[in-house]
Motif scaffolding. Structure first.
Motif, PDB file in Angstrom:
ATOM      1  N   TYR A 138      10.244 -48.489  -0.808  1.00 62.28           N
ATOM      2  CA  TYR A 138      11.488 -47.776  -0.740  1.00 62.28           C
ATOM      3  C   TYR A 138      11.262 -46.245  -0.586  1.00 62.28           C
ATOM      4  O   TYR A 138      10.537 -45.700  -0.907  1.00 62.28           O
ATOM      5  CB  TYR A 138      12.191 -48.176  -2.104  1.00 62.28           C
ATOM      6  CG  TYR A 138      11.238 -47.432  -3.334  1.00 62.28           C
ATOM      7  CD1 TYR A 138      11.392 -46.346  -4.144  1.00 62.28           C
ATOM      8  CD2 TYR A 138      10.210 -48.484  -3.789  1.00 62.28           C
ATOM      9  CE1 TYR A 138      10.724 -45.839  -5.010  1.00 62.28           C
ATOM     10  CE2 TYR A 138       9.441 -48.161  -4.843  1.00 62.28           C
ATOM     11  CZ  TYR A 138       9.585 -47.020  -5.758  1.00 62.28           C
ATOM     12  OH  TYR A 138       8.910 -46.480  -6.672  1.00 62.28           O
ATOM     13  N   GLY A 139      12.486 -45.718   0.085  1.00 59.69           N
ATOM     14  CA  GLY A 139      12.450 -44.346   0.423  1.00 59.69           C
ATOM     15  C   GLY A 139      11.816 -43.828   1.543  1.00 59.69           C
ATOM     16  O   GLY A 139      11.991 -42.665   2.049  1.00 59.69           O
ATOM     17  N   VAL A 140      11.259 -44.761   2.368  1.00 60.32           N
ATOM     18  CA  VAL A 140      10.555 -44.570   3.596  1.00 60.32           C
ATOM     19  C   VAL A 140      11.403 -44.471   4.953  1.00 60.32           C
ATOM     20  O   VAL A 140      12.285 -45.418   4.971  1.00 60.32           O
ATOM     21  CB  VAL A 140       9.305 -45.751   3.928  1.00 60.32           C
ATOM     22  CG1 VAL A 140       8.763 -45.653   5.334  1.00 60.32           C
ATOM     23  CG2 VAL A 140       8.185 -45.472   2.964  1.00 60.32           C
ATOM     24  N   THR A 141      11.149 -43.390   5.565  1.00 55.48           N
ATOM     25  CA  THR A 141      11.827 -43.139   6.925  1.00 55.48           C
ATOM     26  C   THR A 141      10.586 -43.059   8.000  1.00 55.48           C
ATOM     27  O   THR A 141       9.821 -42.368   7.849  1.00 55.48           O
ATOM     28  CB  THR A 141      12.655 -41.800   7.013  1.00 55.48           C
ATOM     29  OG1 THR A 141      13.863 -42.257   6.116  1.00 55.48           O
ATOM     30  CG2 THR A 141      13.223 -41.977   8.567  1.00 55.48           C
ATOM     31  N   LEU A 142      10.799 -43.985   8.885  1.00 57.55           N
ATOM     32  CA  LEU A 142       9.832 -43.910  10.055  1.00 57.55           C
ATOM     33  C   LEU A 142      10.610 -43.499  11.351  1.00 57.55           C
ATOM     34  O   LEU A 142      11.761 -43.753  11.839  1.00 57.55           O
ATOM     35  CB  LEU A 142       9.155 -45.275  10.375  1.00 57.55           C
ATOM     36  CG  LEU A 142       8.366 -45.981   9.261  1.00 57.55           C
ATOM     37  CD1 LEU A 142       8.064 -47.245   9.820  1.00 57.55           C
ATOM     38  CD2 LEU A 142       7.291 -44.997   8.667  1.00 57.55           C
ATOM     39  N   ALA A 143      10.053 -42.567  11.976  1.00 61.19           N
ATOM     40  CA  ALA A 143      10.686 -41.915  13.213  1.00 61.19           C
ATOM     41  C   ALA A 143      10.622 -43.112  14.332  1.00 61.19           C
ATOM     42  O   ALA A 143      10.063 -44.009  14.412  1.00 61.19           O
ATOM     43  CB  ALA A 143       9.927 -40.729  13.451  1.00 61.19           C
ATOM     44  N   ASP A 144      11.349 -42.696  15.548  1.00 55.27           N
ATOM     45  CA  ASP A 144      11.083 -43.492  16.643  1.00 55.27           C
ATOM     46  C   ASP A 144       9.935 -43.489  17.035  1.00 55.27           C
ATOM     47  O   ASP A 144       9.091 -42.586  16.923  1.00 55.27           O
ATOM     48  CB  ASP A 144      12.174 -42.968  17.745  1.00 55.27           C
ATOM     49  CG  ASP A 144      13.674 -42.615  17.499  1.00 55.27           C
ATOM     50  OD1 ASP A 144      13.914 -43.431  16.362  1.00 55.27           O
ATOM     51  OD2 ASP A 144      14.356 -42.126  18.203  1.00 55.27           O
ATOM     52  N   HIS A 145       9.547 -44.671  17.810  1.00 58.72           N
ATOM     53  CA  HIS A 145       8.182 -44.902  18.613  1.00 58.72           C
ATOM     54  C   HIS A 145       6.995 -44.813  17.727  1.00 58.72           C
ATOM     55  O   HIS A 145       6.223 -44.091  17.934  1.00 58.72           O
ATOM     56  CB  HIS A 145       8.115 -43.992  19.815  1.00 58.72           C
ATOM     57  CG  HIS A 145       9.275 -43.646  20.446  1.00 58.72           C
ATOM     58  ND1 HIS A 145       9.679 -44.910  21.165  1.00 58.72           N
ATOM     59  CD2 HIS A 145      10.097 -42.848  20.612  1.00 58.72           C
ATOM     60  CE1 HIS A 145      10.717 -44.434  21.746  1.00 58.72           C
ATOM     61  NE2 HIS A 145      11.270 -43.170  21.666  1.00 58.72           N
TER      62      HIS A 145
END
Length: 177
Positions: free
Chosen positions: A104-111
């Motif tokens: 929870y709370g994780v954001t992954l950028a593109d690629h």
């Protein structure tokens, strides 16, 4: 219960001979997820807070991936509180490997490629990287990964299944670790 619903959706889509991905995507969207175009999901990633999951265009979620959108353990250390919640946002053109866990709370950028079996406990905002481990950390870049594996890569669209099996038997382009 969610596993049973997912299984039924998969079975019905095959019986009706519908396009399998479209049926599965309708199921996930009905649960509240936001999915981009061309997403490929091979896991039942439904949670009780599916509305907290966003997956960008052309991202692949491999087999047995788990998205954890909440944590009930806070009730043990803070009286009168029951849960922590966080949104999971996966960027465009990502690949989440088999048996990975995204917290929870994780954001992954593109690629971004997430290696199989990884536990992603923090966000990664740099594009074009490979992350892996427990907890996940940056382990490579897309360019380095491509350079390292170029000689082993396959284009399965250009050969038949029989040709592929024959090449495997002859150990053509197989990686040895």
């Amino acid at each position: 219960m969610q596993e049973l619903q997912y299984f039924i959706v998969k079975a019905v889509s095959r019986l009706k001979r519908e396009k399998h991905k479209e049926t599965i995507h309708r199921y996930f969207r009905k649960q509240g997820m936001k999915l981009g175009e061309g997403v490929n999901i091979c896991s039942n990633i439904v949670t009780t807070e599916s509305h907290l999951i966003e997956i960008g265009d052309y991202t692949t979620v491999s087999a047995n991936v788990t998205f954890i959108t909440h944590d009930n353990s806070i009730c043990k250390v803070l009286k009168g509180y029951s849960d922590l919640f966080g949104k999971i946002v996966i960027g465009k053109n990502c690949f989440i490997g088999s048996n990975a866990i995204v917290m929870y709370g994780v954001t992954l950028a593109d690629h971004i490629i997430v290696a199989a079996g990884s536990v992603v406990t923090k966000s990664f905002r740099e594009e074009g990287i490979i992350i892996g481990g427990n907890p996940a950390r940056k382990i490579s870049t897309w360019d380095a990964f491509a350079d390292k594996n170029r000689d082993y890569a396959w284009n399965l669209g250009s050969i038949s299944r029989e040709q592929e099996i024959a090449l495997h038997k002859d150990e053509v382009k197989l990686i040895h670790r």
